[in-house]
Design a protein around this motif. Structure first.
Motif, PDB file in Angstrom:
ATOM      1  N   PHE A   1      -4.122  -6.840   7.988  1.00  0.00           N
ATOM      2  CA  PHE A   1      -4.949  -7.115   6.809  1.00  0.00           C
ATOM      3  C   PHE A   1      -4.729  -8.520   6.256  1.00  0.00           C
ATOM      4  CE2 PHE A   1      -5.681  -2.450   5.326  1.00  0.00           C
ATOM      5  CZ  PHE A   1      -6.427  -2.233   6.478  1.00  0.00           C
TER       6      PHE A   1
ATOM      7  N   THR B   1       0.818  -1.217   0.000  1.00  0.00           N
ATOM      8  CA  THR B   1       0.000   0.000   0.000  1.00  0.00           C
ATOM      9  C   THR B   1       0.848   1.261   0.000  1.00  0.00           C
ATOM     10  OG1 THR B   1      -0.152  -0.135   2.412  1.00  0.00           O
ATOM     11  CG2 THR B   1      -1.951  -1.082   1.149  1.00  0.00           C
TER      12      THR B   1
ATOM     13  N   LEU C   1      -9.461   2.118   8.390  1.00  0.00           N
ATOM     14  CA  LEU C   1      -9.886   0.728   8.361  1.00  0.00           C
ATOM     15  C   LEU C   1      -9.499   0.019   9.655  1.00  0.00           C
ATOM     16  CD1 LEU C   1      -9.043  -0.378   4.693  1.00  0.00           C
ATOM     17  CD2 LEU C   1     -11.288   0.095   5.662  1.00  0.00           C
TER      18      LEU C   1
ATOM     19  N   SER D   1      -6.680   1.504   1.050  1.00  0.00           N
ATOM     20  CA  SER D   1      -5.683   1.923   2.026  1.00  0.00           C
ATOM     21  C   SER D   1      -4.540   2.669   1.360  1.00  0.00           C
ATOM     22  CB  SER D   1      -5.129   0.709   2.772  1.00  0.00           C
ATOM     23  OG  SER D   1      -6.138   0.068   3.509  1.00  0.00           O
TER      24      SER D   1
ATOM     25  N   GLU E   1      -6.910  -3.130   0.299  1.00  0.00           N
ATOM     26  CA  GLU E   1      -5.530  -2.664   0.154  1.00  0.00           C
ATOM     27  C   GLU E   1      -5.458  -1.477  -0.809  1.00  0.00           C
ATOM     28  OE1 GLU E   1      -3.156  -3.227   1.932  1.00  0.00           O
ATOM     29  OE2 GLU E   1      -2.928  -5.302   2.555  1.00  0.00           O
TER      30      GLU E   1
ATOM     31  N   LYS F   1      -5.913   6.169   0.448  1.00  0.00           N
ATOM     32  CA  LYS F   1      -6.329   7.020   1.564  1.00  0.00           C
ATOM     33  C   LYS F   1      -5.426   6.783   2.765  1.00  0.00           C
ATOM     34  CE  LYS F   1     -11.165   7.260   0.057  1.00  0.00           C
ATOM     35  NZ  LYS F   1     -11.139   8.698  -0.288  1.00  0.00           N
ATOM     36  N   SER F   2      -5.806   5.891   3.640  1.00  0.00           N
ATOM     37  CA  SER F   2      -5.052   5.620   4.856  1.00  0.00           C
ATOM     38  C   SER F   2      -5.487   4.276   5.399  1.00  0.00           C
ATOM     39  CB  SER F   2      -5.299   6.711   5.896  1.00  0.00           C
ATOM     40  OG  SER F   2      -4.867   6.306   7.160  1.00  0.00           O
ATOM     41  N   ARG F   3      -4.536   3.563   6.027  1.00  0.00           N
ATOM     42  CA  ARG F   3      -4.886   2.294   6.645  1.00  0.00           C
ATOM     43  C   ARG F   3      -5.587   2.506   7.985  1.00  0.00           C
ATOM     44  NH1 ARG F   3      -0.563  -2.193   6.833  1.00  0.00           N
ATOM     45  NH2 ARG F   3      -2.101  -3.480   5.796  1.00  0.00           N
ATOM     46  N   THR F   4      -5.412   3.669   8.569  1.00  0.00           N
ATOM     47  CA  THR F   4      -5.888   3.876   9.932  1.00  0.00           C
ATOM     48  C   THR F   4      -7.396   3.811  10.048  1.00  0.00           C
ATOM     49  OG1 THR F   4      -3.959   5.223  10.433  1.00  0.00           O
ATOM     50  CG2 THR F   4      -5.855   5.460  11.888  1.00  0.00           C
TER      51      THR F   4
END
Length: 338
Positions: free
Chosen positions: A254, A27, A204, A196, A193, A199-202
């Protein structure tokens, strides 16, 4: 000759070509012009900044063929994982369930969502073209970042983490995601993925379960996927394990891939590299392969050279190698054996 250097905005088109071929799960290398452009801009600003401690900086490097200017790889470092938002992982833990009256004492493997690794420096965005995977240039693309860290320790944390891409099938489905994350998001692993990366993994991660997940309750396929490495990420994993990283404590939230962790002082390329003076002379070739970096900041360069170097002595470089590294007679380089 291949040389590693900081990325520039002129590299954007080539970087997108590399990103498009990177596996699902990377990502930090999204196939998106806007995100990649932001990544390079942030990197250029980080290299230019005066830094006395690790903060929000990120450094992005490319691997360039000096004969034609074509990019064949890239990699990066985030100075502080989770600087602006928590850096989430699953921590491997053991719960004990016991009954004295029944004489039962069970140890149960659980996963606990945590952000223990927030603040550590993070290695990201590794990619090399497939013909280079089993060559010393993969080592250059990965380990030269560590030589950069060794030359500028004030810019990085005392510990380093790396998220290794976990297993998924040809359709982009992950057994671990399907057993855990998909219960909270109505989307496939590849879609999660991709989102993410853009944008951002946070956002999620914040919707993932914040209570322990009992591993024995997961399907067998999901349990088997935990800590497993995507075939195309195996080279990264192998290189970093040889560097002294550990893999037992954390996995990715993930896909269940391993999250490696090491103290910076114990990483081989940092602990064993040496700064030595340079002599520029022909006939300075032969011997064993070394990673050689100039130790500079915005003009950082690193290459692989075969050298007949004796510890404690100056290193002899050809005029071509010295020019690529941007060093001259009496200058210095940092080197470590491949």
């Amino acid at each position: 000759m291949l040389v590693m250097r900081p990325a520039q905005m002129a590299d954007l088109q080539d970087v997108q070509r590399l990103a498009a071929d990177s596996p699902v799960g990377v990502t930090s290398l999204p196939d998106d012009v806007e995100r990649l452009s932001d990544k390079i801009v942030s990197s250029e600003a980080s290299f230019a900044a005066e830094v006395s401690f690790n903060g929000e900086e990120s450094y992005f490097f490319v691997l360039e063929d000096s004969s034609n200017g074509r990019l064949v790889g890239c990699s990066g470092i985030v100075a502080s994982a989770g600087y602006s938002e928590p850096f989430y992982s699953f921590r491997n833990e053991t719960f004990v369930h016991a009954s004295r009256s029944l004489s039962i004492h069970n140890k149960i493997h659980v996963l606990s969502l945590c952000h223990d690794l927030t603040g550590n420096s993070l290695l990201t965005s590794f990619y090399v073209e497939r013909p280079l995977v089993d060559t010393t240039y993969a080592e250059l693309n990965s380990r030269a970042r560590l030589l950069f860290m060794a030359s500028h320790p004030e810019r990085f944390a005392d510990a380093v983490v790396v998220e290794i891409v976990g297993t998924s099938d040809e359709q982009g489905d992950s057994a671990f995601w399907d057993a855990v994350g998909r219960n909270f998001f109505d989307m496939s692993y590849s879609e999660a993925e991709r989102l993410s990366g853009l944008k951002s993994r946070t956002f999620l991660a914040e919707l993932m379960p914040h209570y322990p997940i009992y591993v024995p309750l997961l399907p067998d396929a999901a349990q088997e996927a935990m800590g497993q490495v995507h075939p195309r990420a195996q080279i990264t994993f192998d290189i970093l394990m040889r560097e002294g990283f550990e893999t037992d404590h954390y996995i990715d939230i993930f896909d269940g891939g391993p999250t490696l962790h090491a103290r910076a002082s114990g990483i081989r390329s940092i602990a064993q590299s040496r700064v030595v003076p340079v002599r520029v002379e022909e006939g300075g070739r032969g011997g064993r392969p070394y990673l050689v970096a100039n130790g500079q900041l915005q003009d950082f360069r690193a290459v692989v050279l075969e050298l007949d170097w004796v510890p404690g002595k100056p290193v002899s470089l050809s005029a071509e190698a010295a020019e690529l590294l941007g060093v001259g007679e009496g200058g210095s380089v940092r080197l470590v054996a491949v």
